[in-house]
Motif scaffolding. Structure first.
Motif, PDB file in Angstrom:
ATOM      1  N   THR A 104     -14.885   3.253   0.012  1.00 36.09           N
ATOM      2  CA  THR A 104     -13.627   3.267   0.100  1.00 36.09           C
ATOM      3  C   THR A 104     -12.615   2.257   1.171  1.00 36.09           C
ATOM      4  O   THR A 104     -11.667   2.037   0.797  1.00 36.09           O
ATOM      5  CB  THR A 104     -13.020   4.846   0.568  1.00 36.09           C
ATOM      6  N   ARG A 107     -12.557  -1.017  -0.859  1.00 28.50           N
ATOM      7  CA  ARG A 107     -11.676  -0.992  -1.834  1.00 28.50           C
ATOM      8  C   ARG A 107     -10.488  -1.369  -1.275  1.00 28.50           C
ATOM      9  O   ARG A 107      -9.364  -1.776  -1.832  1.00 28.50           O
ATOM     10  CB  ARG A 107     -11.597   0.095  -2.836  1.00 28.50           C
ATOM     11  N   ARG A 108     -10.353  -1.114   0.040  1.00 27.03           N
ATOM     12  CA  ARG A 108      -9.095  -1.745   0.679  1.00 27.03           C
ATOM     13  C   ARG A 108      -8.967  -3.126   0.869  1.00 27.03           C
ATOM     14  O   ARG A 108      -8.041  -3.741   1.122  1.00 27.03           O
ATOM     15  CB  ARG A 108      -9.009  -0.762   2.143  1.00 27.03           C
ATOM     16  N   MET A 112      -7.330  -4.172  -6.596  1.00 25.40           N
ATOM     17  CA  MET A 112      -7.460  -4.322  -8.176  1.00 25.40           C
ATOM     18  C   MET A 112      -6.502  -3.855  -8.855  1.00 25.40           C
ATOM     19  O   MET A 112      -5.457  -3.073  -8.696  1.00 25.40           O
ATOM     20  CB  MET A 112      -8.537  -3.306  -8.454  1.00 25.40           C
ATOM     21  N   PRO A 119       1.337   2.855 -12.356  1.00 23.78           N
ATOM     22  CA  PRO A 119       1.911   3.540 -11.239  1.00 23.78           C
ATOM     23  C   PRO A 119       1.662   4.921 -11.332  1.00 23.78           C
ATOM     24  O   PRO A 119       1.367   5.603 -12.462  1.00 23.78           O
ATOM     25  CB  PRO A 119       3.196   3.069 -11.449  1.00 23.78           C
ATOM     26  N   PHE A 120       1.667   5.508  -9.967  1.00 21.25           N
ATOM     27  CA  PHE A 120       1.533   6.884 -10.087  1.00 21.25           C
ATOM     28  C   PHE A 120       3.093   7.635 -10.352  1.00 21.25           C
ATOM     29  O   PHE A 120       3.997   7.267  -9.901  1.00 21.25           O
ATOM     30  CB  PHE A 120       1.352   7.616  -8.496  1.00 21.25           C
ATOM     31  N   VAL A 131       1.661   3.741  -1.014  1.00 16.85           N
ATOM     32  CA  VAL A 131       0.585   4.739  -0.905  1.00 16.85           C
ATOM     33  C   VAL A 131      -0.605   4.330  -0.243  1.00 16.85           C
ATOM     34  O   VAL A 131      -1.190   5.091   0.184  1.00 16.85           O
ATOM     35  CB  VAL A 131       0.347   5.217  -2.528  1.00 16.85           C
ATOM     36  N   GLY A 132      -1.089   3.158  -0.508  1.00 18.94           N
ATOM     37  CA  GLY A 132      -2.296   2.636   0.055  1.00 18.94           C
ATOM     38  C   GLY A 132      -2.167   2.663   1.629  1.00 18.94           C
ATOM     39  O   GLY A 132      -3.174   3.165   2.320  1.00 18.94           O
ATOM     40  N   LEU A 135      -2.410   6.210   2.975  1.00 17.87           N
ATOM     41  CA  LEU A 135      -3.766   6.674   3.127  1.00 17.87           C
ATOM     42  C   LEU A 135      -4.184   6.313   4.045  1.00 17.87           C
ATOM     43  O   LEU A 135      -5.146   7.130   4.612  1.00 17.87           O
ATOM     44  CB  LEU A 135      -4.275   6.300   1.778  1.00 17.87           C
ATOM     45  N   ARG A 184       1.389  -2.977  -5.342  1.00 18.14           N
ATOM     46  CA  ARG A 184       0.591  -1.809  -4.635  1.00 18.14           C
ATOM     47  C   ARG A 184      -0.529  -2.359  -4.102  1.00 18.14           C
ATOM     48  O   ARG A 184      -0.841  -1.866  -2.928  1.00 18.14           O
ATOM     49  CB  ARG A 184       0.663  -0.803  -5.738  1.00 18.14           C
ATOM     50  N   ALA A 185      -1.260  -3.178  -4.901  1.00 17.13           N
ATOM     51  CA  ALA A 185      -2.398  -3.702  -4.311  1.00 17.13           C
ATOM     52  C   ALA A 185      -2.367  -4.486  -3.102  1.00 17.13           C
ATOM     53  O   ALA A 185      -3.158  -4.538  -2.263  1.00 17.13           O
ATOM     54  CB  ALA A 185      -3.168  -4.293  -5.623  1.00 17.13           C
ATOM     55  N   MET A 188      -2.101  -3.523   0.722  1.00 16.98           N
ATOM     56  CA  MET A 188      -3.272  -3.551   1.512  1.00 16.98           C
ATOM     57  C   MET A 188      -3.895  -4.720   2.325  1.00 16.98           C
ATOM     58  O   MET A 188      -4.704  -4.895   2.952  1.00 16.98           O
ATOM     59  CB  MET A 188      -4.322  -2.710   0.563  1.00 16.98           C
TER      60      MET A 188
END
Lengths: 275, 326
Positions: A104, A107-108, A112, A119-120, A131-132, A135, A184-185, A188
């Motif tokens: 986890t 992946r930050r 990807m 999108p959510f 969102v990232g 989190l 979004r990617a 991070m």
């Protein structure tokens, strides 16, 4: 995250005469990677050194293992049941599969973007981008707002959405949604951005915008893009890897692959004799 | 020449027959679906017709009245409405978290080999006749709760202001809370299997999006799965509530059958369905029969409203879904 020295090295790489694979800082270093889905072997002894702050395209016919290879770079293949692998992947010298690495956290560092924009749907544009960070426990309004704007600008989406950041992300057009996913990617601040056929569901204009983006993105991170579109690989990558039947056939500068490949198989594919 | 032949193509001989067949098929399916509507309307009308006597006498007071005395001929349904709603709500409050957690486990977290067996067992639970649940409740569950669980609950929860009231008073074992618990057991299978279908319909790319951001399994379930599916899960819950409202046998066996409205959840109560089942055989006066018919009408109204709400919720969920896929 990327060490400063690398910028200079990258500049050196831009010199055509250099042997790039030796001079450039290696971002992802893959050694003898084999991967199985159940009894089916999807990758055979893949070894590749992907240079940092460059865009690398992985091309090949459907089912050749290019997406699978991409997914080993952020351990996404572990999400699908029955996948197992052997071999090593190093990210800036760090073994991605050592027991100390938490997937986890990894992946930050390795973002990807997927084939279909995702999108959510229950989140607004703002929430999707952030969102990232949320989190990760980032709560500071100022940081969040700055990151929101910089990432949307980076994804060339800011001017189109700045007046309705609180509308749902799924209300955007297909190309905008995909750029939202890129934002979004990028929020991070990943070291590597993996793109799995990011334009295959988009029209030519939306595709062009994403391709233009890649030039901006590679100043921030290493870009690895899987595509079945050879023109796209030619347009937006510095390096190209050609894969066939789970094996890496050839990896070199994009111009070399497209003008004077070493292997007959590569030439046959490039010239459209199969695939 | 060629133009002329193109202009008048030979009519395919089968076409009219096929069209007639389509029409007939359409008509038959239309009639089939209409018959269901007719059935519900007829049911409502007959209940209304047989309860006229009581409706005319008590009017709205039937619903607000708390006294039910068949000898004196006074009928008020409020304790039964309260019993039905409170036990069903308790059942829902217990069943929904358990069911959604089970469904989430079975779709995203459980090892693949475990999923199908567990799903089969849950679906088998739905097939257990309600009288058997009632028997189990009265013989096993109620004594256990009365002797061990309820006294502890009372000790811990009664001192808390506001909600303490709910856990005060004498403990009989049978009562609103016990019937809520047995209702929960009975609606868990349906809510779980509907929830599981809904969670399975969440596109995998949503999960991958969350994983790719470095989400843990719980975070993936929370931001990508549950929030995507929340409307459908709400529909599943309301479907369970519909079941709970109409459940008769098991509730009759554990609710205590006492027409009281008490603040305590340990107190015995009575439900609409239970009164009808218990009293209809002994109802001799026309007014008593009519009042029971009106209870049935009230129950039908409550369950229909809940089920329609559930259908609408699930429908908006699925249309949103298809639009997204298209």
């Amino acid at each position: 995250m990327v060490p400063k020295i690398m910028k200079d090295e990258v500049a050196a790489v831009n010199n055509e005469e250099e042997n790039v694979q030796e001079a450039a800082t290696v971002s992802l270093d893959v050694n003898d990677l084999c991967l199985w889905y159940g009894k089916h072997q999807a990758l055979y002894d893949v070894s590749i050194k992907i240079p940092a702050n460059k865009s690398t395209a992985i091309i090949g016919p459907s089912g050749c293992g290019k997406s699978t290879l991409l997914r080993t770079f952020n351990r996404m293949h572990e999400v699908s049941p029955g996948a197992r692998m052997s071999g090593k992947v190093h990210l800036f010298g760090e073994d991605l599969y050592s027991p100390e690495i938490d997937p986890t956290i990894l992946r930050r560092r390795v973002g990807m973007v997927f084939q279909k924009s995702n999108p959510f749907p229950t989140m607004t544009i703002r929430e999707n981008v952030l969102v990232g960070l949320r989190l990760n426990g980032v709560r500071d309004k100022k940081i969040l707002n700055e990151r929101l704007e910089s990432c949307l600008r980076m994804a060339a989406l800011w001017d189109e959405v700045k007046d309705h950041l609180d509308r749902p992300g799924t209300g955007l057009s297909g190309g905008q949604q995909q750029r939202l996913c890129i934002a979004r990617a990028m929020a991070m601040e990943p070291e590597v951005l993996l793109m799995d056929e990011p334009c295959s569901a988009l029209d030519p204009i939306a595709t062009m915008k994403i391709e233009e983006l890649i030039t901006t993105l590679k100043t921030k991170c290493t870009v690895v893009i899987v595509t079945h579109n050879m023109q796209q690989a030619g347009r937006c990558s510095d390096f190209t890897a050609f894969m066939y039947l789970g094996k890496l056939v050839e990896f070199d500068r994009t111009e070399k692959i497209f003008t004077n490949p070493d292997k007959q198989q590569t030439e046959d594919y490039i010239t459209g004799r199969f695939g | 020449m060629s133009n002329a032949t193109l202009a008048v193509p030979p009519a395919p001989p089968q076409a009219p027959a096929k069209k007639w067949g389509d029409q007939a098929f359409k008509l038959i399916t239309l009639l089939a679906s209409l018959s269901i509507i007719v059935l519900i309307v007829a049911l409502g009308y007959i209940l209304y017709d047989s309860s006229k006597l009581s409706i005319n006498k008590f009017g709205f007071g039937f619903i607000t009245g708390t006294n039910w005395d068949s000898v004196a001929g006074i009928f008020g349904a409020l304790p039964y409405i309260y019993g039905t709603l409170s036990s069903s709500l308790i059942g829902l409050l217990i069943a929904v978290p358990l069911s959604v957690a089970t469904a989430a486990y079975l779709t995203d977290l459980a090892p693949v080999w475990l999923r199908q067996p567990v799903v089969s067992i849950i679906e088998m639970l739905a097939a257990v006749p309600s009288v058997i649940w009632g028997l189990w409740a009265i013989l096993v569950m109620v004594p256990f709760l009365r002797d061990y669980i309820y006294p502890t609950m009372q000790k811990v929860l009664e001192p808390i202001p506001l909600i303490g009231q709910l856990f005060s008073g004498p403990i009989y074992g049978v009562g609103i809370l016990s019937s809520g618990i047995i209702l929960a057991v009975m609606i868990i299978p349906i809510i779980t299997s509907v929830s599981r279908e809904i969670l399975r319909s969440v596109p995998n790319i949503q999960r991958e999006a969350a994983y790719a951001l470095g989400a843990t399994r719980w975070e993936v379930t929370r931001i990508a799965v549950l929030s995507y599916a929340k409307r459908g899960l709400l529909g599943a819950s309301v479907l369970g509530l519909g079941r709970a409202l109409g459940e008769t046998m098991a509730v009759t066996m554990v609710i205590g059958n006492k027409s009281d409205i008490s603040a305590s959840l340990f107190a015995p109560g009575y439900s609409l369905a239970s009164v009808i089942a218990n009293e209809f055989g002994d109802a001799t006066t026309p007014m008593h029969q009519s009042a029971l018919a009106e209870l049935a009408l009230v129950l039908l109204g409550v369950t229909l409203t809940v089920n329609i709400a559930a259908m609408l919720l699930v429908k908006t969920f699925t249309t949103k879904e298809t639009r997204r896929v298209a």
